[in-house]
Design a protein around this motif. Structure first.
Motif, PDB file in Angstrom:
ATOM      1  N   ILE A  19      36.249  34.619  44.623  1.00  0.00           N
ATOM      2  CA  ILE A  19      37.379  35.141  43.701  1.00  0.00           C
ATOM      3  C   ILE A  19      36.508  36.056  42.474  1.00  0.00           C
ATOM      4  O   ILE A  19      37.162  36.400  41.713  1.00  0.00           O
ATOM      5  N   LEU A  20      35.280  36.313  42.717  1.00  0.00           N
ATOM      6  CA  LEU A  20      34.824  37.433  41.865  1.00  0.00           C
ATOM      7  C   LEU A  20      34.246  38.694  42.373  1.00  0.00           C
ATOM      8  O   LEU A  20      34.122  38.838  43.914  1.00  0.00           O
ATOM      9  N   ILE A  73      40.746  31.724  36.910  1.00  0.00           N
ATOM     10  CA  ILE A  73      40.243  32.966  37.345  1.00  0.00           C
ATOM     11  C   ILE A  73      41.199  33.562  38.351  1.00  0.00           C
ATOM     12  O   ILE A  73      41.677  34.805  38.513  1.00  0.00           O
ATOM     13  N   LYS A  74      41.505  32.788  39.362  1.00  0.00           N
ATOM     14  CA  LYS A  74      42.432  33.264  40.459  1.00  0.00           C
ATOM     15  C   LYS A  74      43.711  33.679  39.730  1.00  0.00           C
ATOM     16  O   LYS A  74      44.171  34.823  40.298  1.00  0.00           O
ATOM     17  N   ARG A 120      36.397  38.726  37.486  1.00  0.00           N
ATOM     18  CA  ARG A 120      37.176  38.217  38.712  1.00  0.00           C
ATOM     19  C   ARG A 120      37.658  39.584  39.672  1.00  0.00           C
ATOM     20  O   ARG A 120      37.631  40.605  39.014  1.00  0.00           O
ATOM     21  N   ASP A 137      39.706  36.246  32.542  1.00  0.00           N
ATOM     22  CA  ASP A 137      39.226  37.492  33.413  1.00  0.00           C
ATOM     23  C   ASP A 137      37.768  37.264  33.730  1.00  0.00           C
ATOM     24  O   ASP A 137      37.431  38.010  34.704  1.00  0.00           O
TER      25      ASP A 137
END
Length: 385
Positions: free
Chosen positions: A264-265, A241-242, A191, A247
């Protein structure tokens, strides 16, 4: 007129034509027209839909094929839905009409496998992991570092020993695998905001909250790497994840792109531990009830689609990576020395996997036979990351 306005009007026209075709000829006809790029012309779309309706009327058998993925996904994630449809219809000389049910219309994952087993639908596309509750032996592919790369996976699932040891067990549960198809290896995707460097070696995963599906094998794998396996339902994973609940996660590049993770990565590492693999399964009783020539034609169509899938893999990966790079995602492939650390830490050769091998295939010797098959080049070749 601005390019944005033109694009908006084009999409609006496509939507109108899709709804009109769906209303008059049915959703599958509209999907076929859309897949052929004909929705910008109402006349061409109507002609395509009319031909589709005629094929359906002329067929002796209807085969509903369901998937969680929408038509068009193949561009970045090689699902091959339209290929399955066209190949089966053509190979059977129109005796079988394939009715597509994409986009989760009839469910996803294990729900689709259940419907195939019950005969509610004739066939479906789903992950091999979602096949495992019905045929546990297939879960062997989640043991890391023996079929993580594409070529060993393809060697394995097309081998005689796989058909004897695994497909035979699958058949006893009421399934006929039409073909296992290749996507790409799972990854280690990080992330945004976690760190500035990619995951290079297992030591980088120490204490990392790694999102895992329901697979106990994958949970054990990430524990062996020093991570903290964090089960999260797939639908809740983007928000997890956000928010930093997790993680990292491990789908293939195509899956990460298709399911909207590109924003978001930060880094995606090709650790190539486990295949992100799929299967088209068919209800065995329905299949066996077909005339012999139709069964042979479906088998031929399945093999044809499998070959097309192998050819599509690098193109789908390239598109997904290009789009993710535009969003700022970076990619890392470990060096041979770094890869050796991943394999040493959690590979199939570790004694921690012996109990799993015995549970799923009966003995470590049985697993070794499958391992040898994965290392033996078969008649099919596929590009690897």
């Amino acid at each position: 007129m601005s390019d944005m306005r033109k694009e908006h009007e084009l999409k609006s026209e496509e939507r109108r034509n899709f709804l009109a075709i769906s209303s008059k000829f049915g959703v599958t006809a509209a999907l076929v027209a859309g897949g052929a790029g004909l929705l910008t012309s109402s006349e061409a779309a109507a002609q395509s839909a009319k031909e589709e309706k005629e094929r359906q009327k002329a067929a002796k058998f209807t085969m509903t094929v369901a998937s969680a993925y929408r038509i068009g996904t193949t561009r970045a994630y090689p699902m091959m839905q339209l290929n399955v449809k066209e190949n089966i219809q053509n190979a059977t000389a129109g005796q079988v009409y394939v009715k597509l049910a994409p986009g989760g219309q009839l469910g996803a994952g294990t729900a689709l496998a259940q419907k195939v087993q019950a005969g509610t639908i004739q066939a479906a596309q789903h992950s091999i992991s979602n096949f495992a509750p019905f045929a546990p032996a297939v879960d062997l592919i989640n043991i890391p570092y023996w079929v993580g790369e594409n070529q060993p996976f393809v060697n394995l699932v097309t081998s005689d020993v796989w058909k004897k040891e695994v497909d035979a067990k699958v058949a006893k549960k009421g399934f006929k695998p039409l073909f296992y198809f290749c996507i790409d290896p799972r990854t280690a995707a990080m992330r945004k905001g976690l760190r500035d460097e990619p995951f290079r070696t297992p030591s980088d995963l120490k204490g990392i909250k790694f999102r895992v599906p329901g697979s106990n094998i994958l949970k054990q794998f990430y524990r062996m790497l020093g991570a903290n396996p964090t089960p999260v339902a797939w639908g809740e994973t983007p928000s997890a994840i956000k928010q930093g609940v997790a993680d990292a996660l491990d789908p293939s590049v195509g899956a990460l792109y298709v399911f909207g993770f590109k924003d978001i990565l930060s880094w995606v590492t090709f650790d190539q531990a486990v295949p992100d693999s799929q299967v088209y399964s068919c209800n065995l009783e329905w299949f066996n009830g077909l005339p012999g020539d139709v069964r042979e034609a479906i088998d031929f169509a399945a093999e044809t689609t499998f070959v097309q899938n192998l050819a599509q893999v690098p193109a789908s990966r390239a598109h997904a990576m290009a789009e993710m790079k535009k969003a700022g995602v970076q990619f890392y492939k470990p060096t041979p020395e770094e890869m050796a650390q991943w394999v040493d830490a959690a590979g199939q050769q570790n004694s921690e996997w012996d109990a799993t091998k015995k549970e799923l295939i009966g003995s470590t010797a049985g697993f070794d036979e499958l391992l040898e098959a994965s290392r033996t080049q078969g008649m099919y070749r596929v590009h690897d990351v």
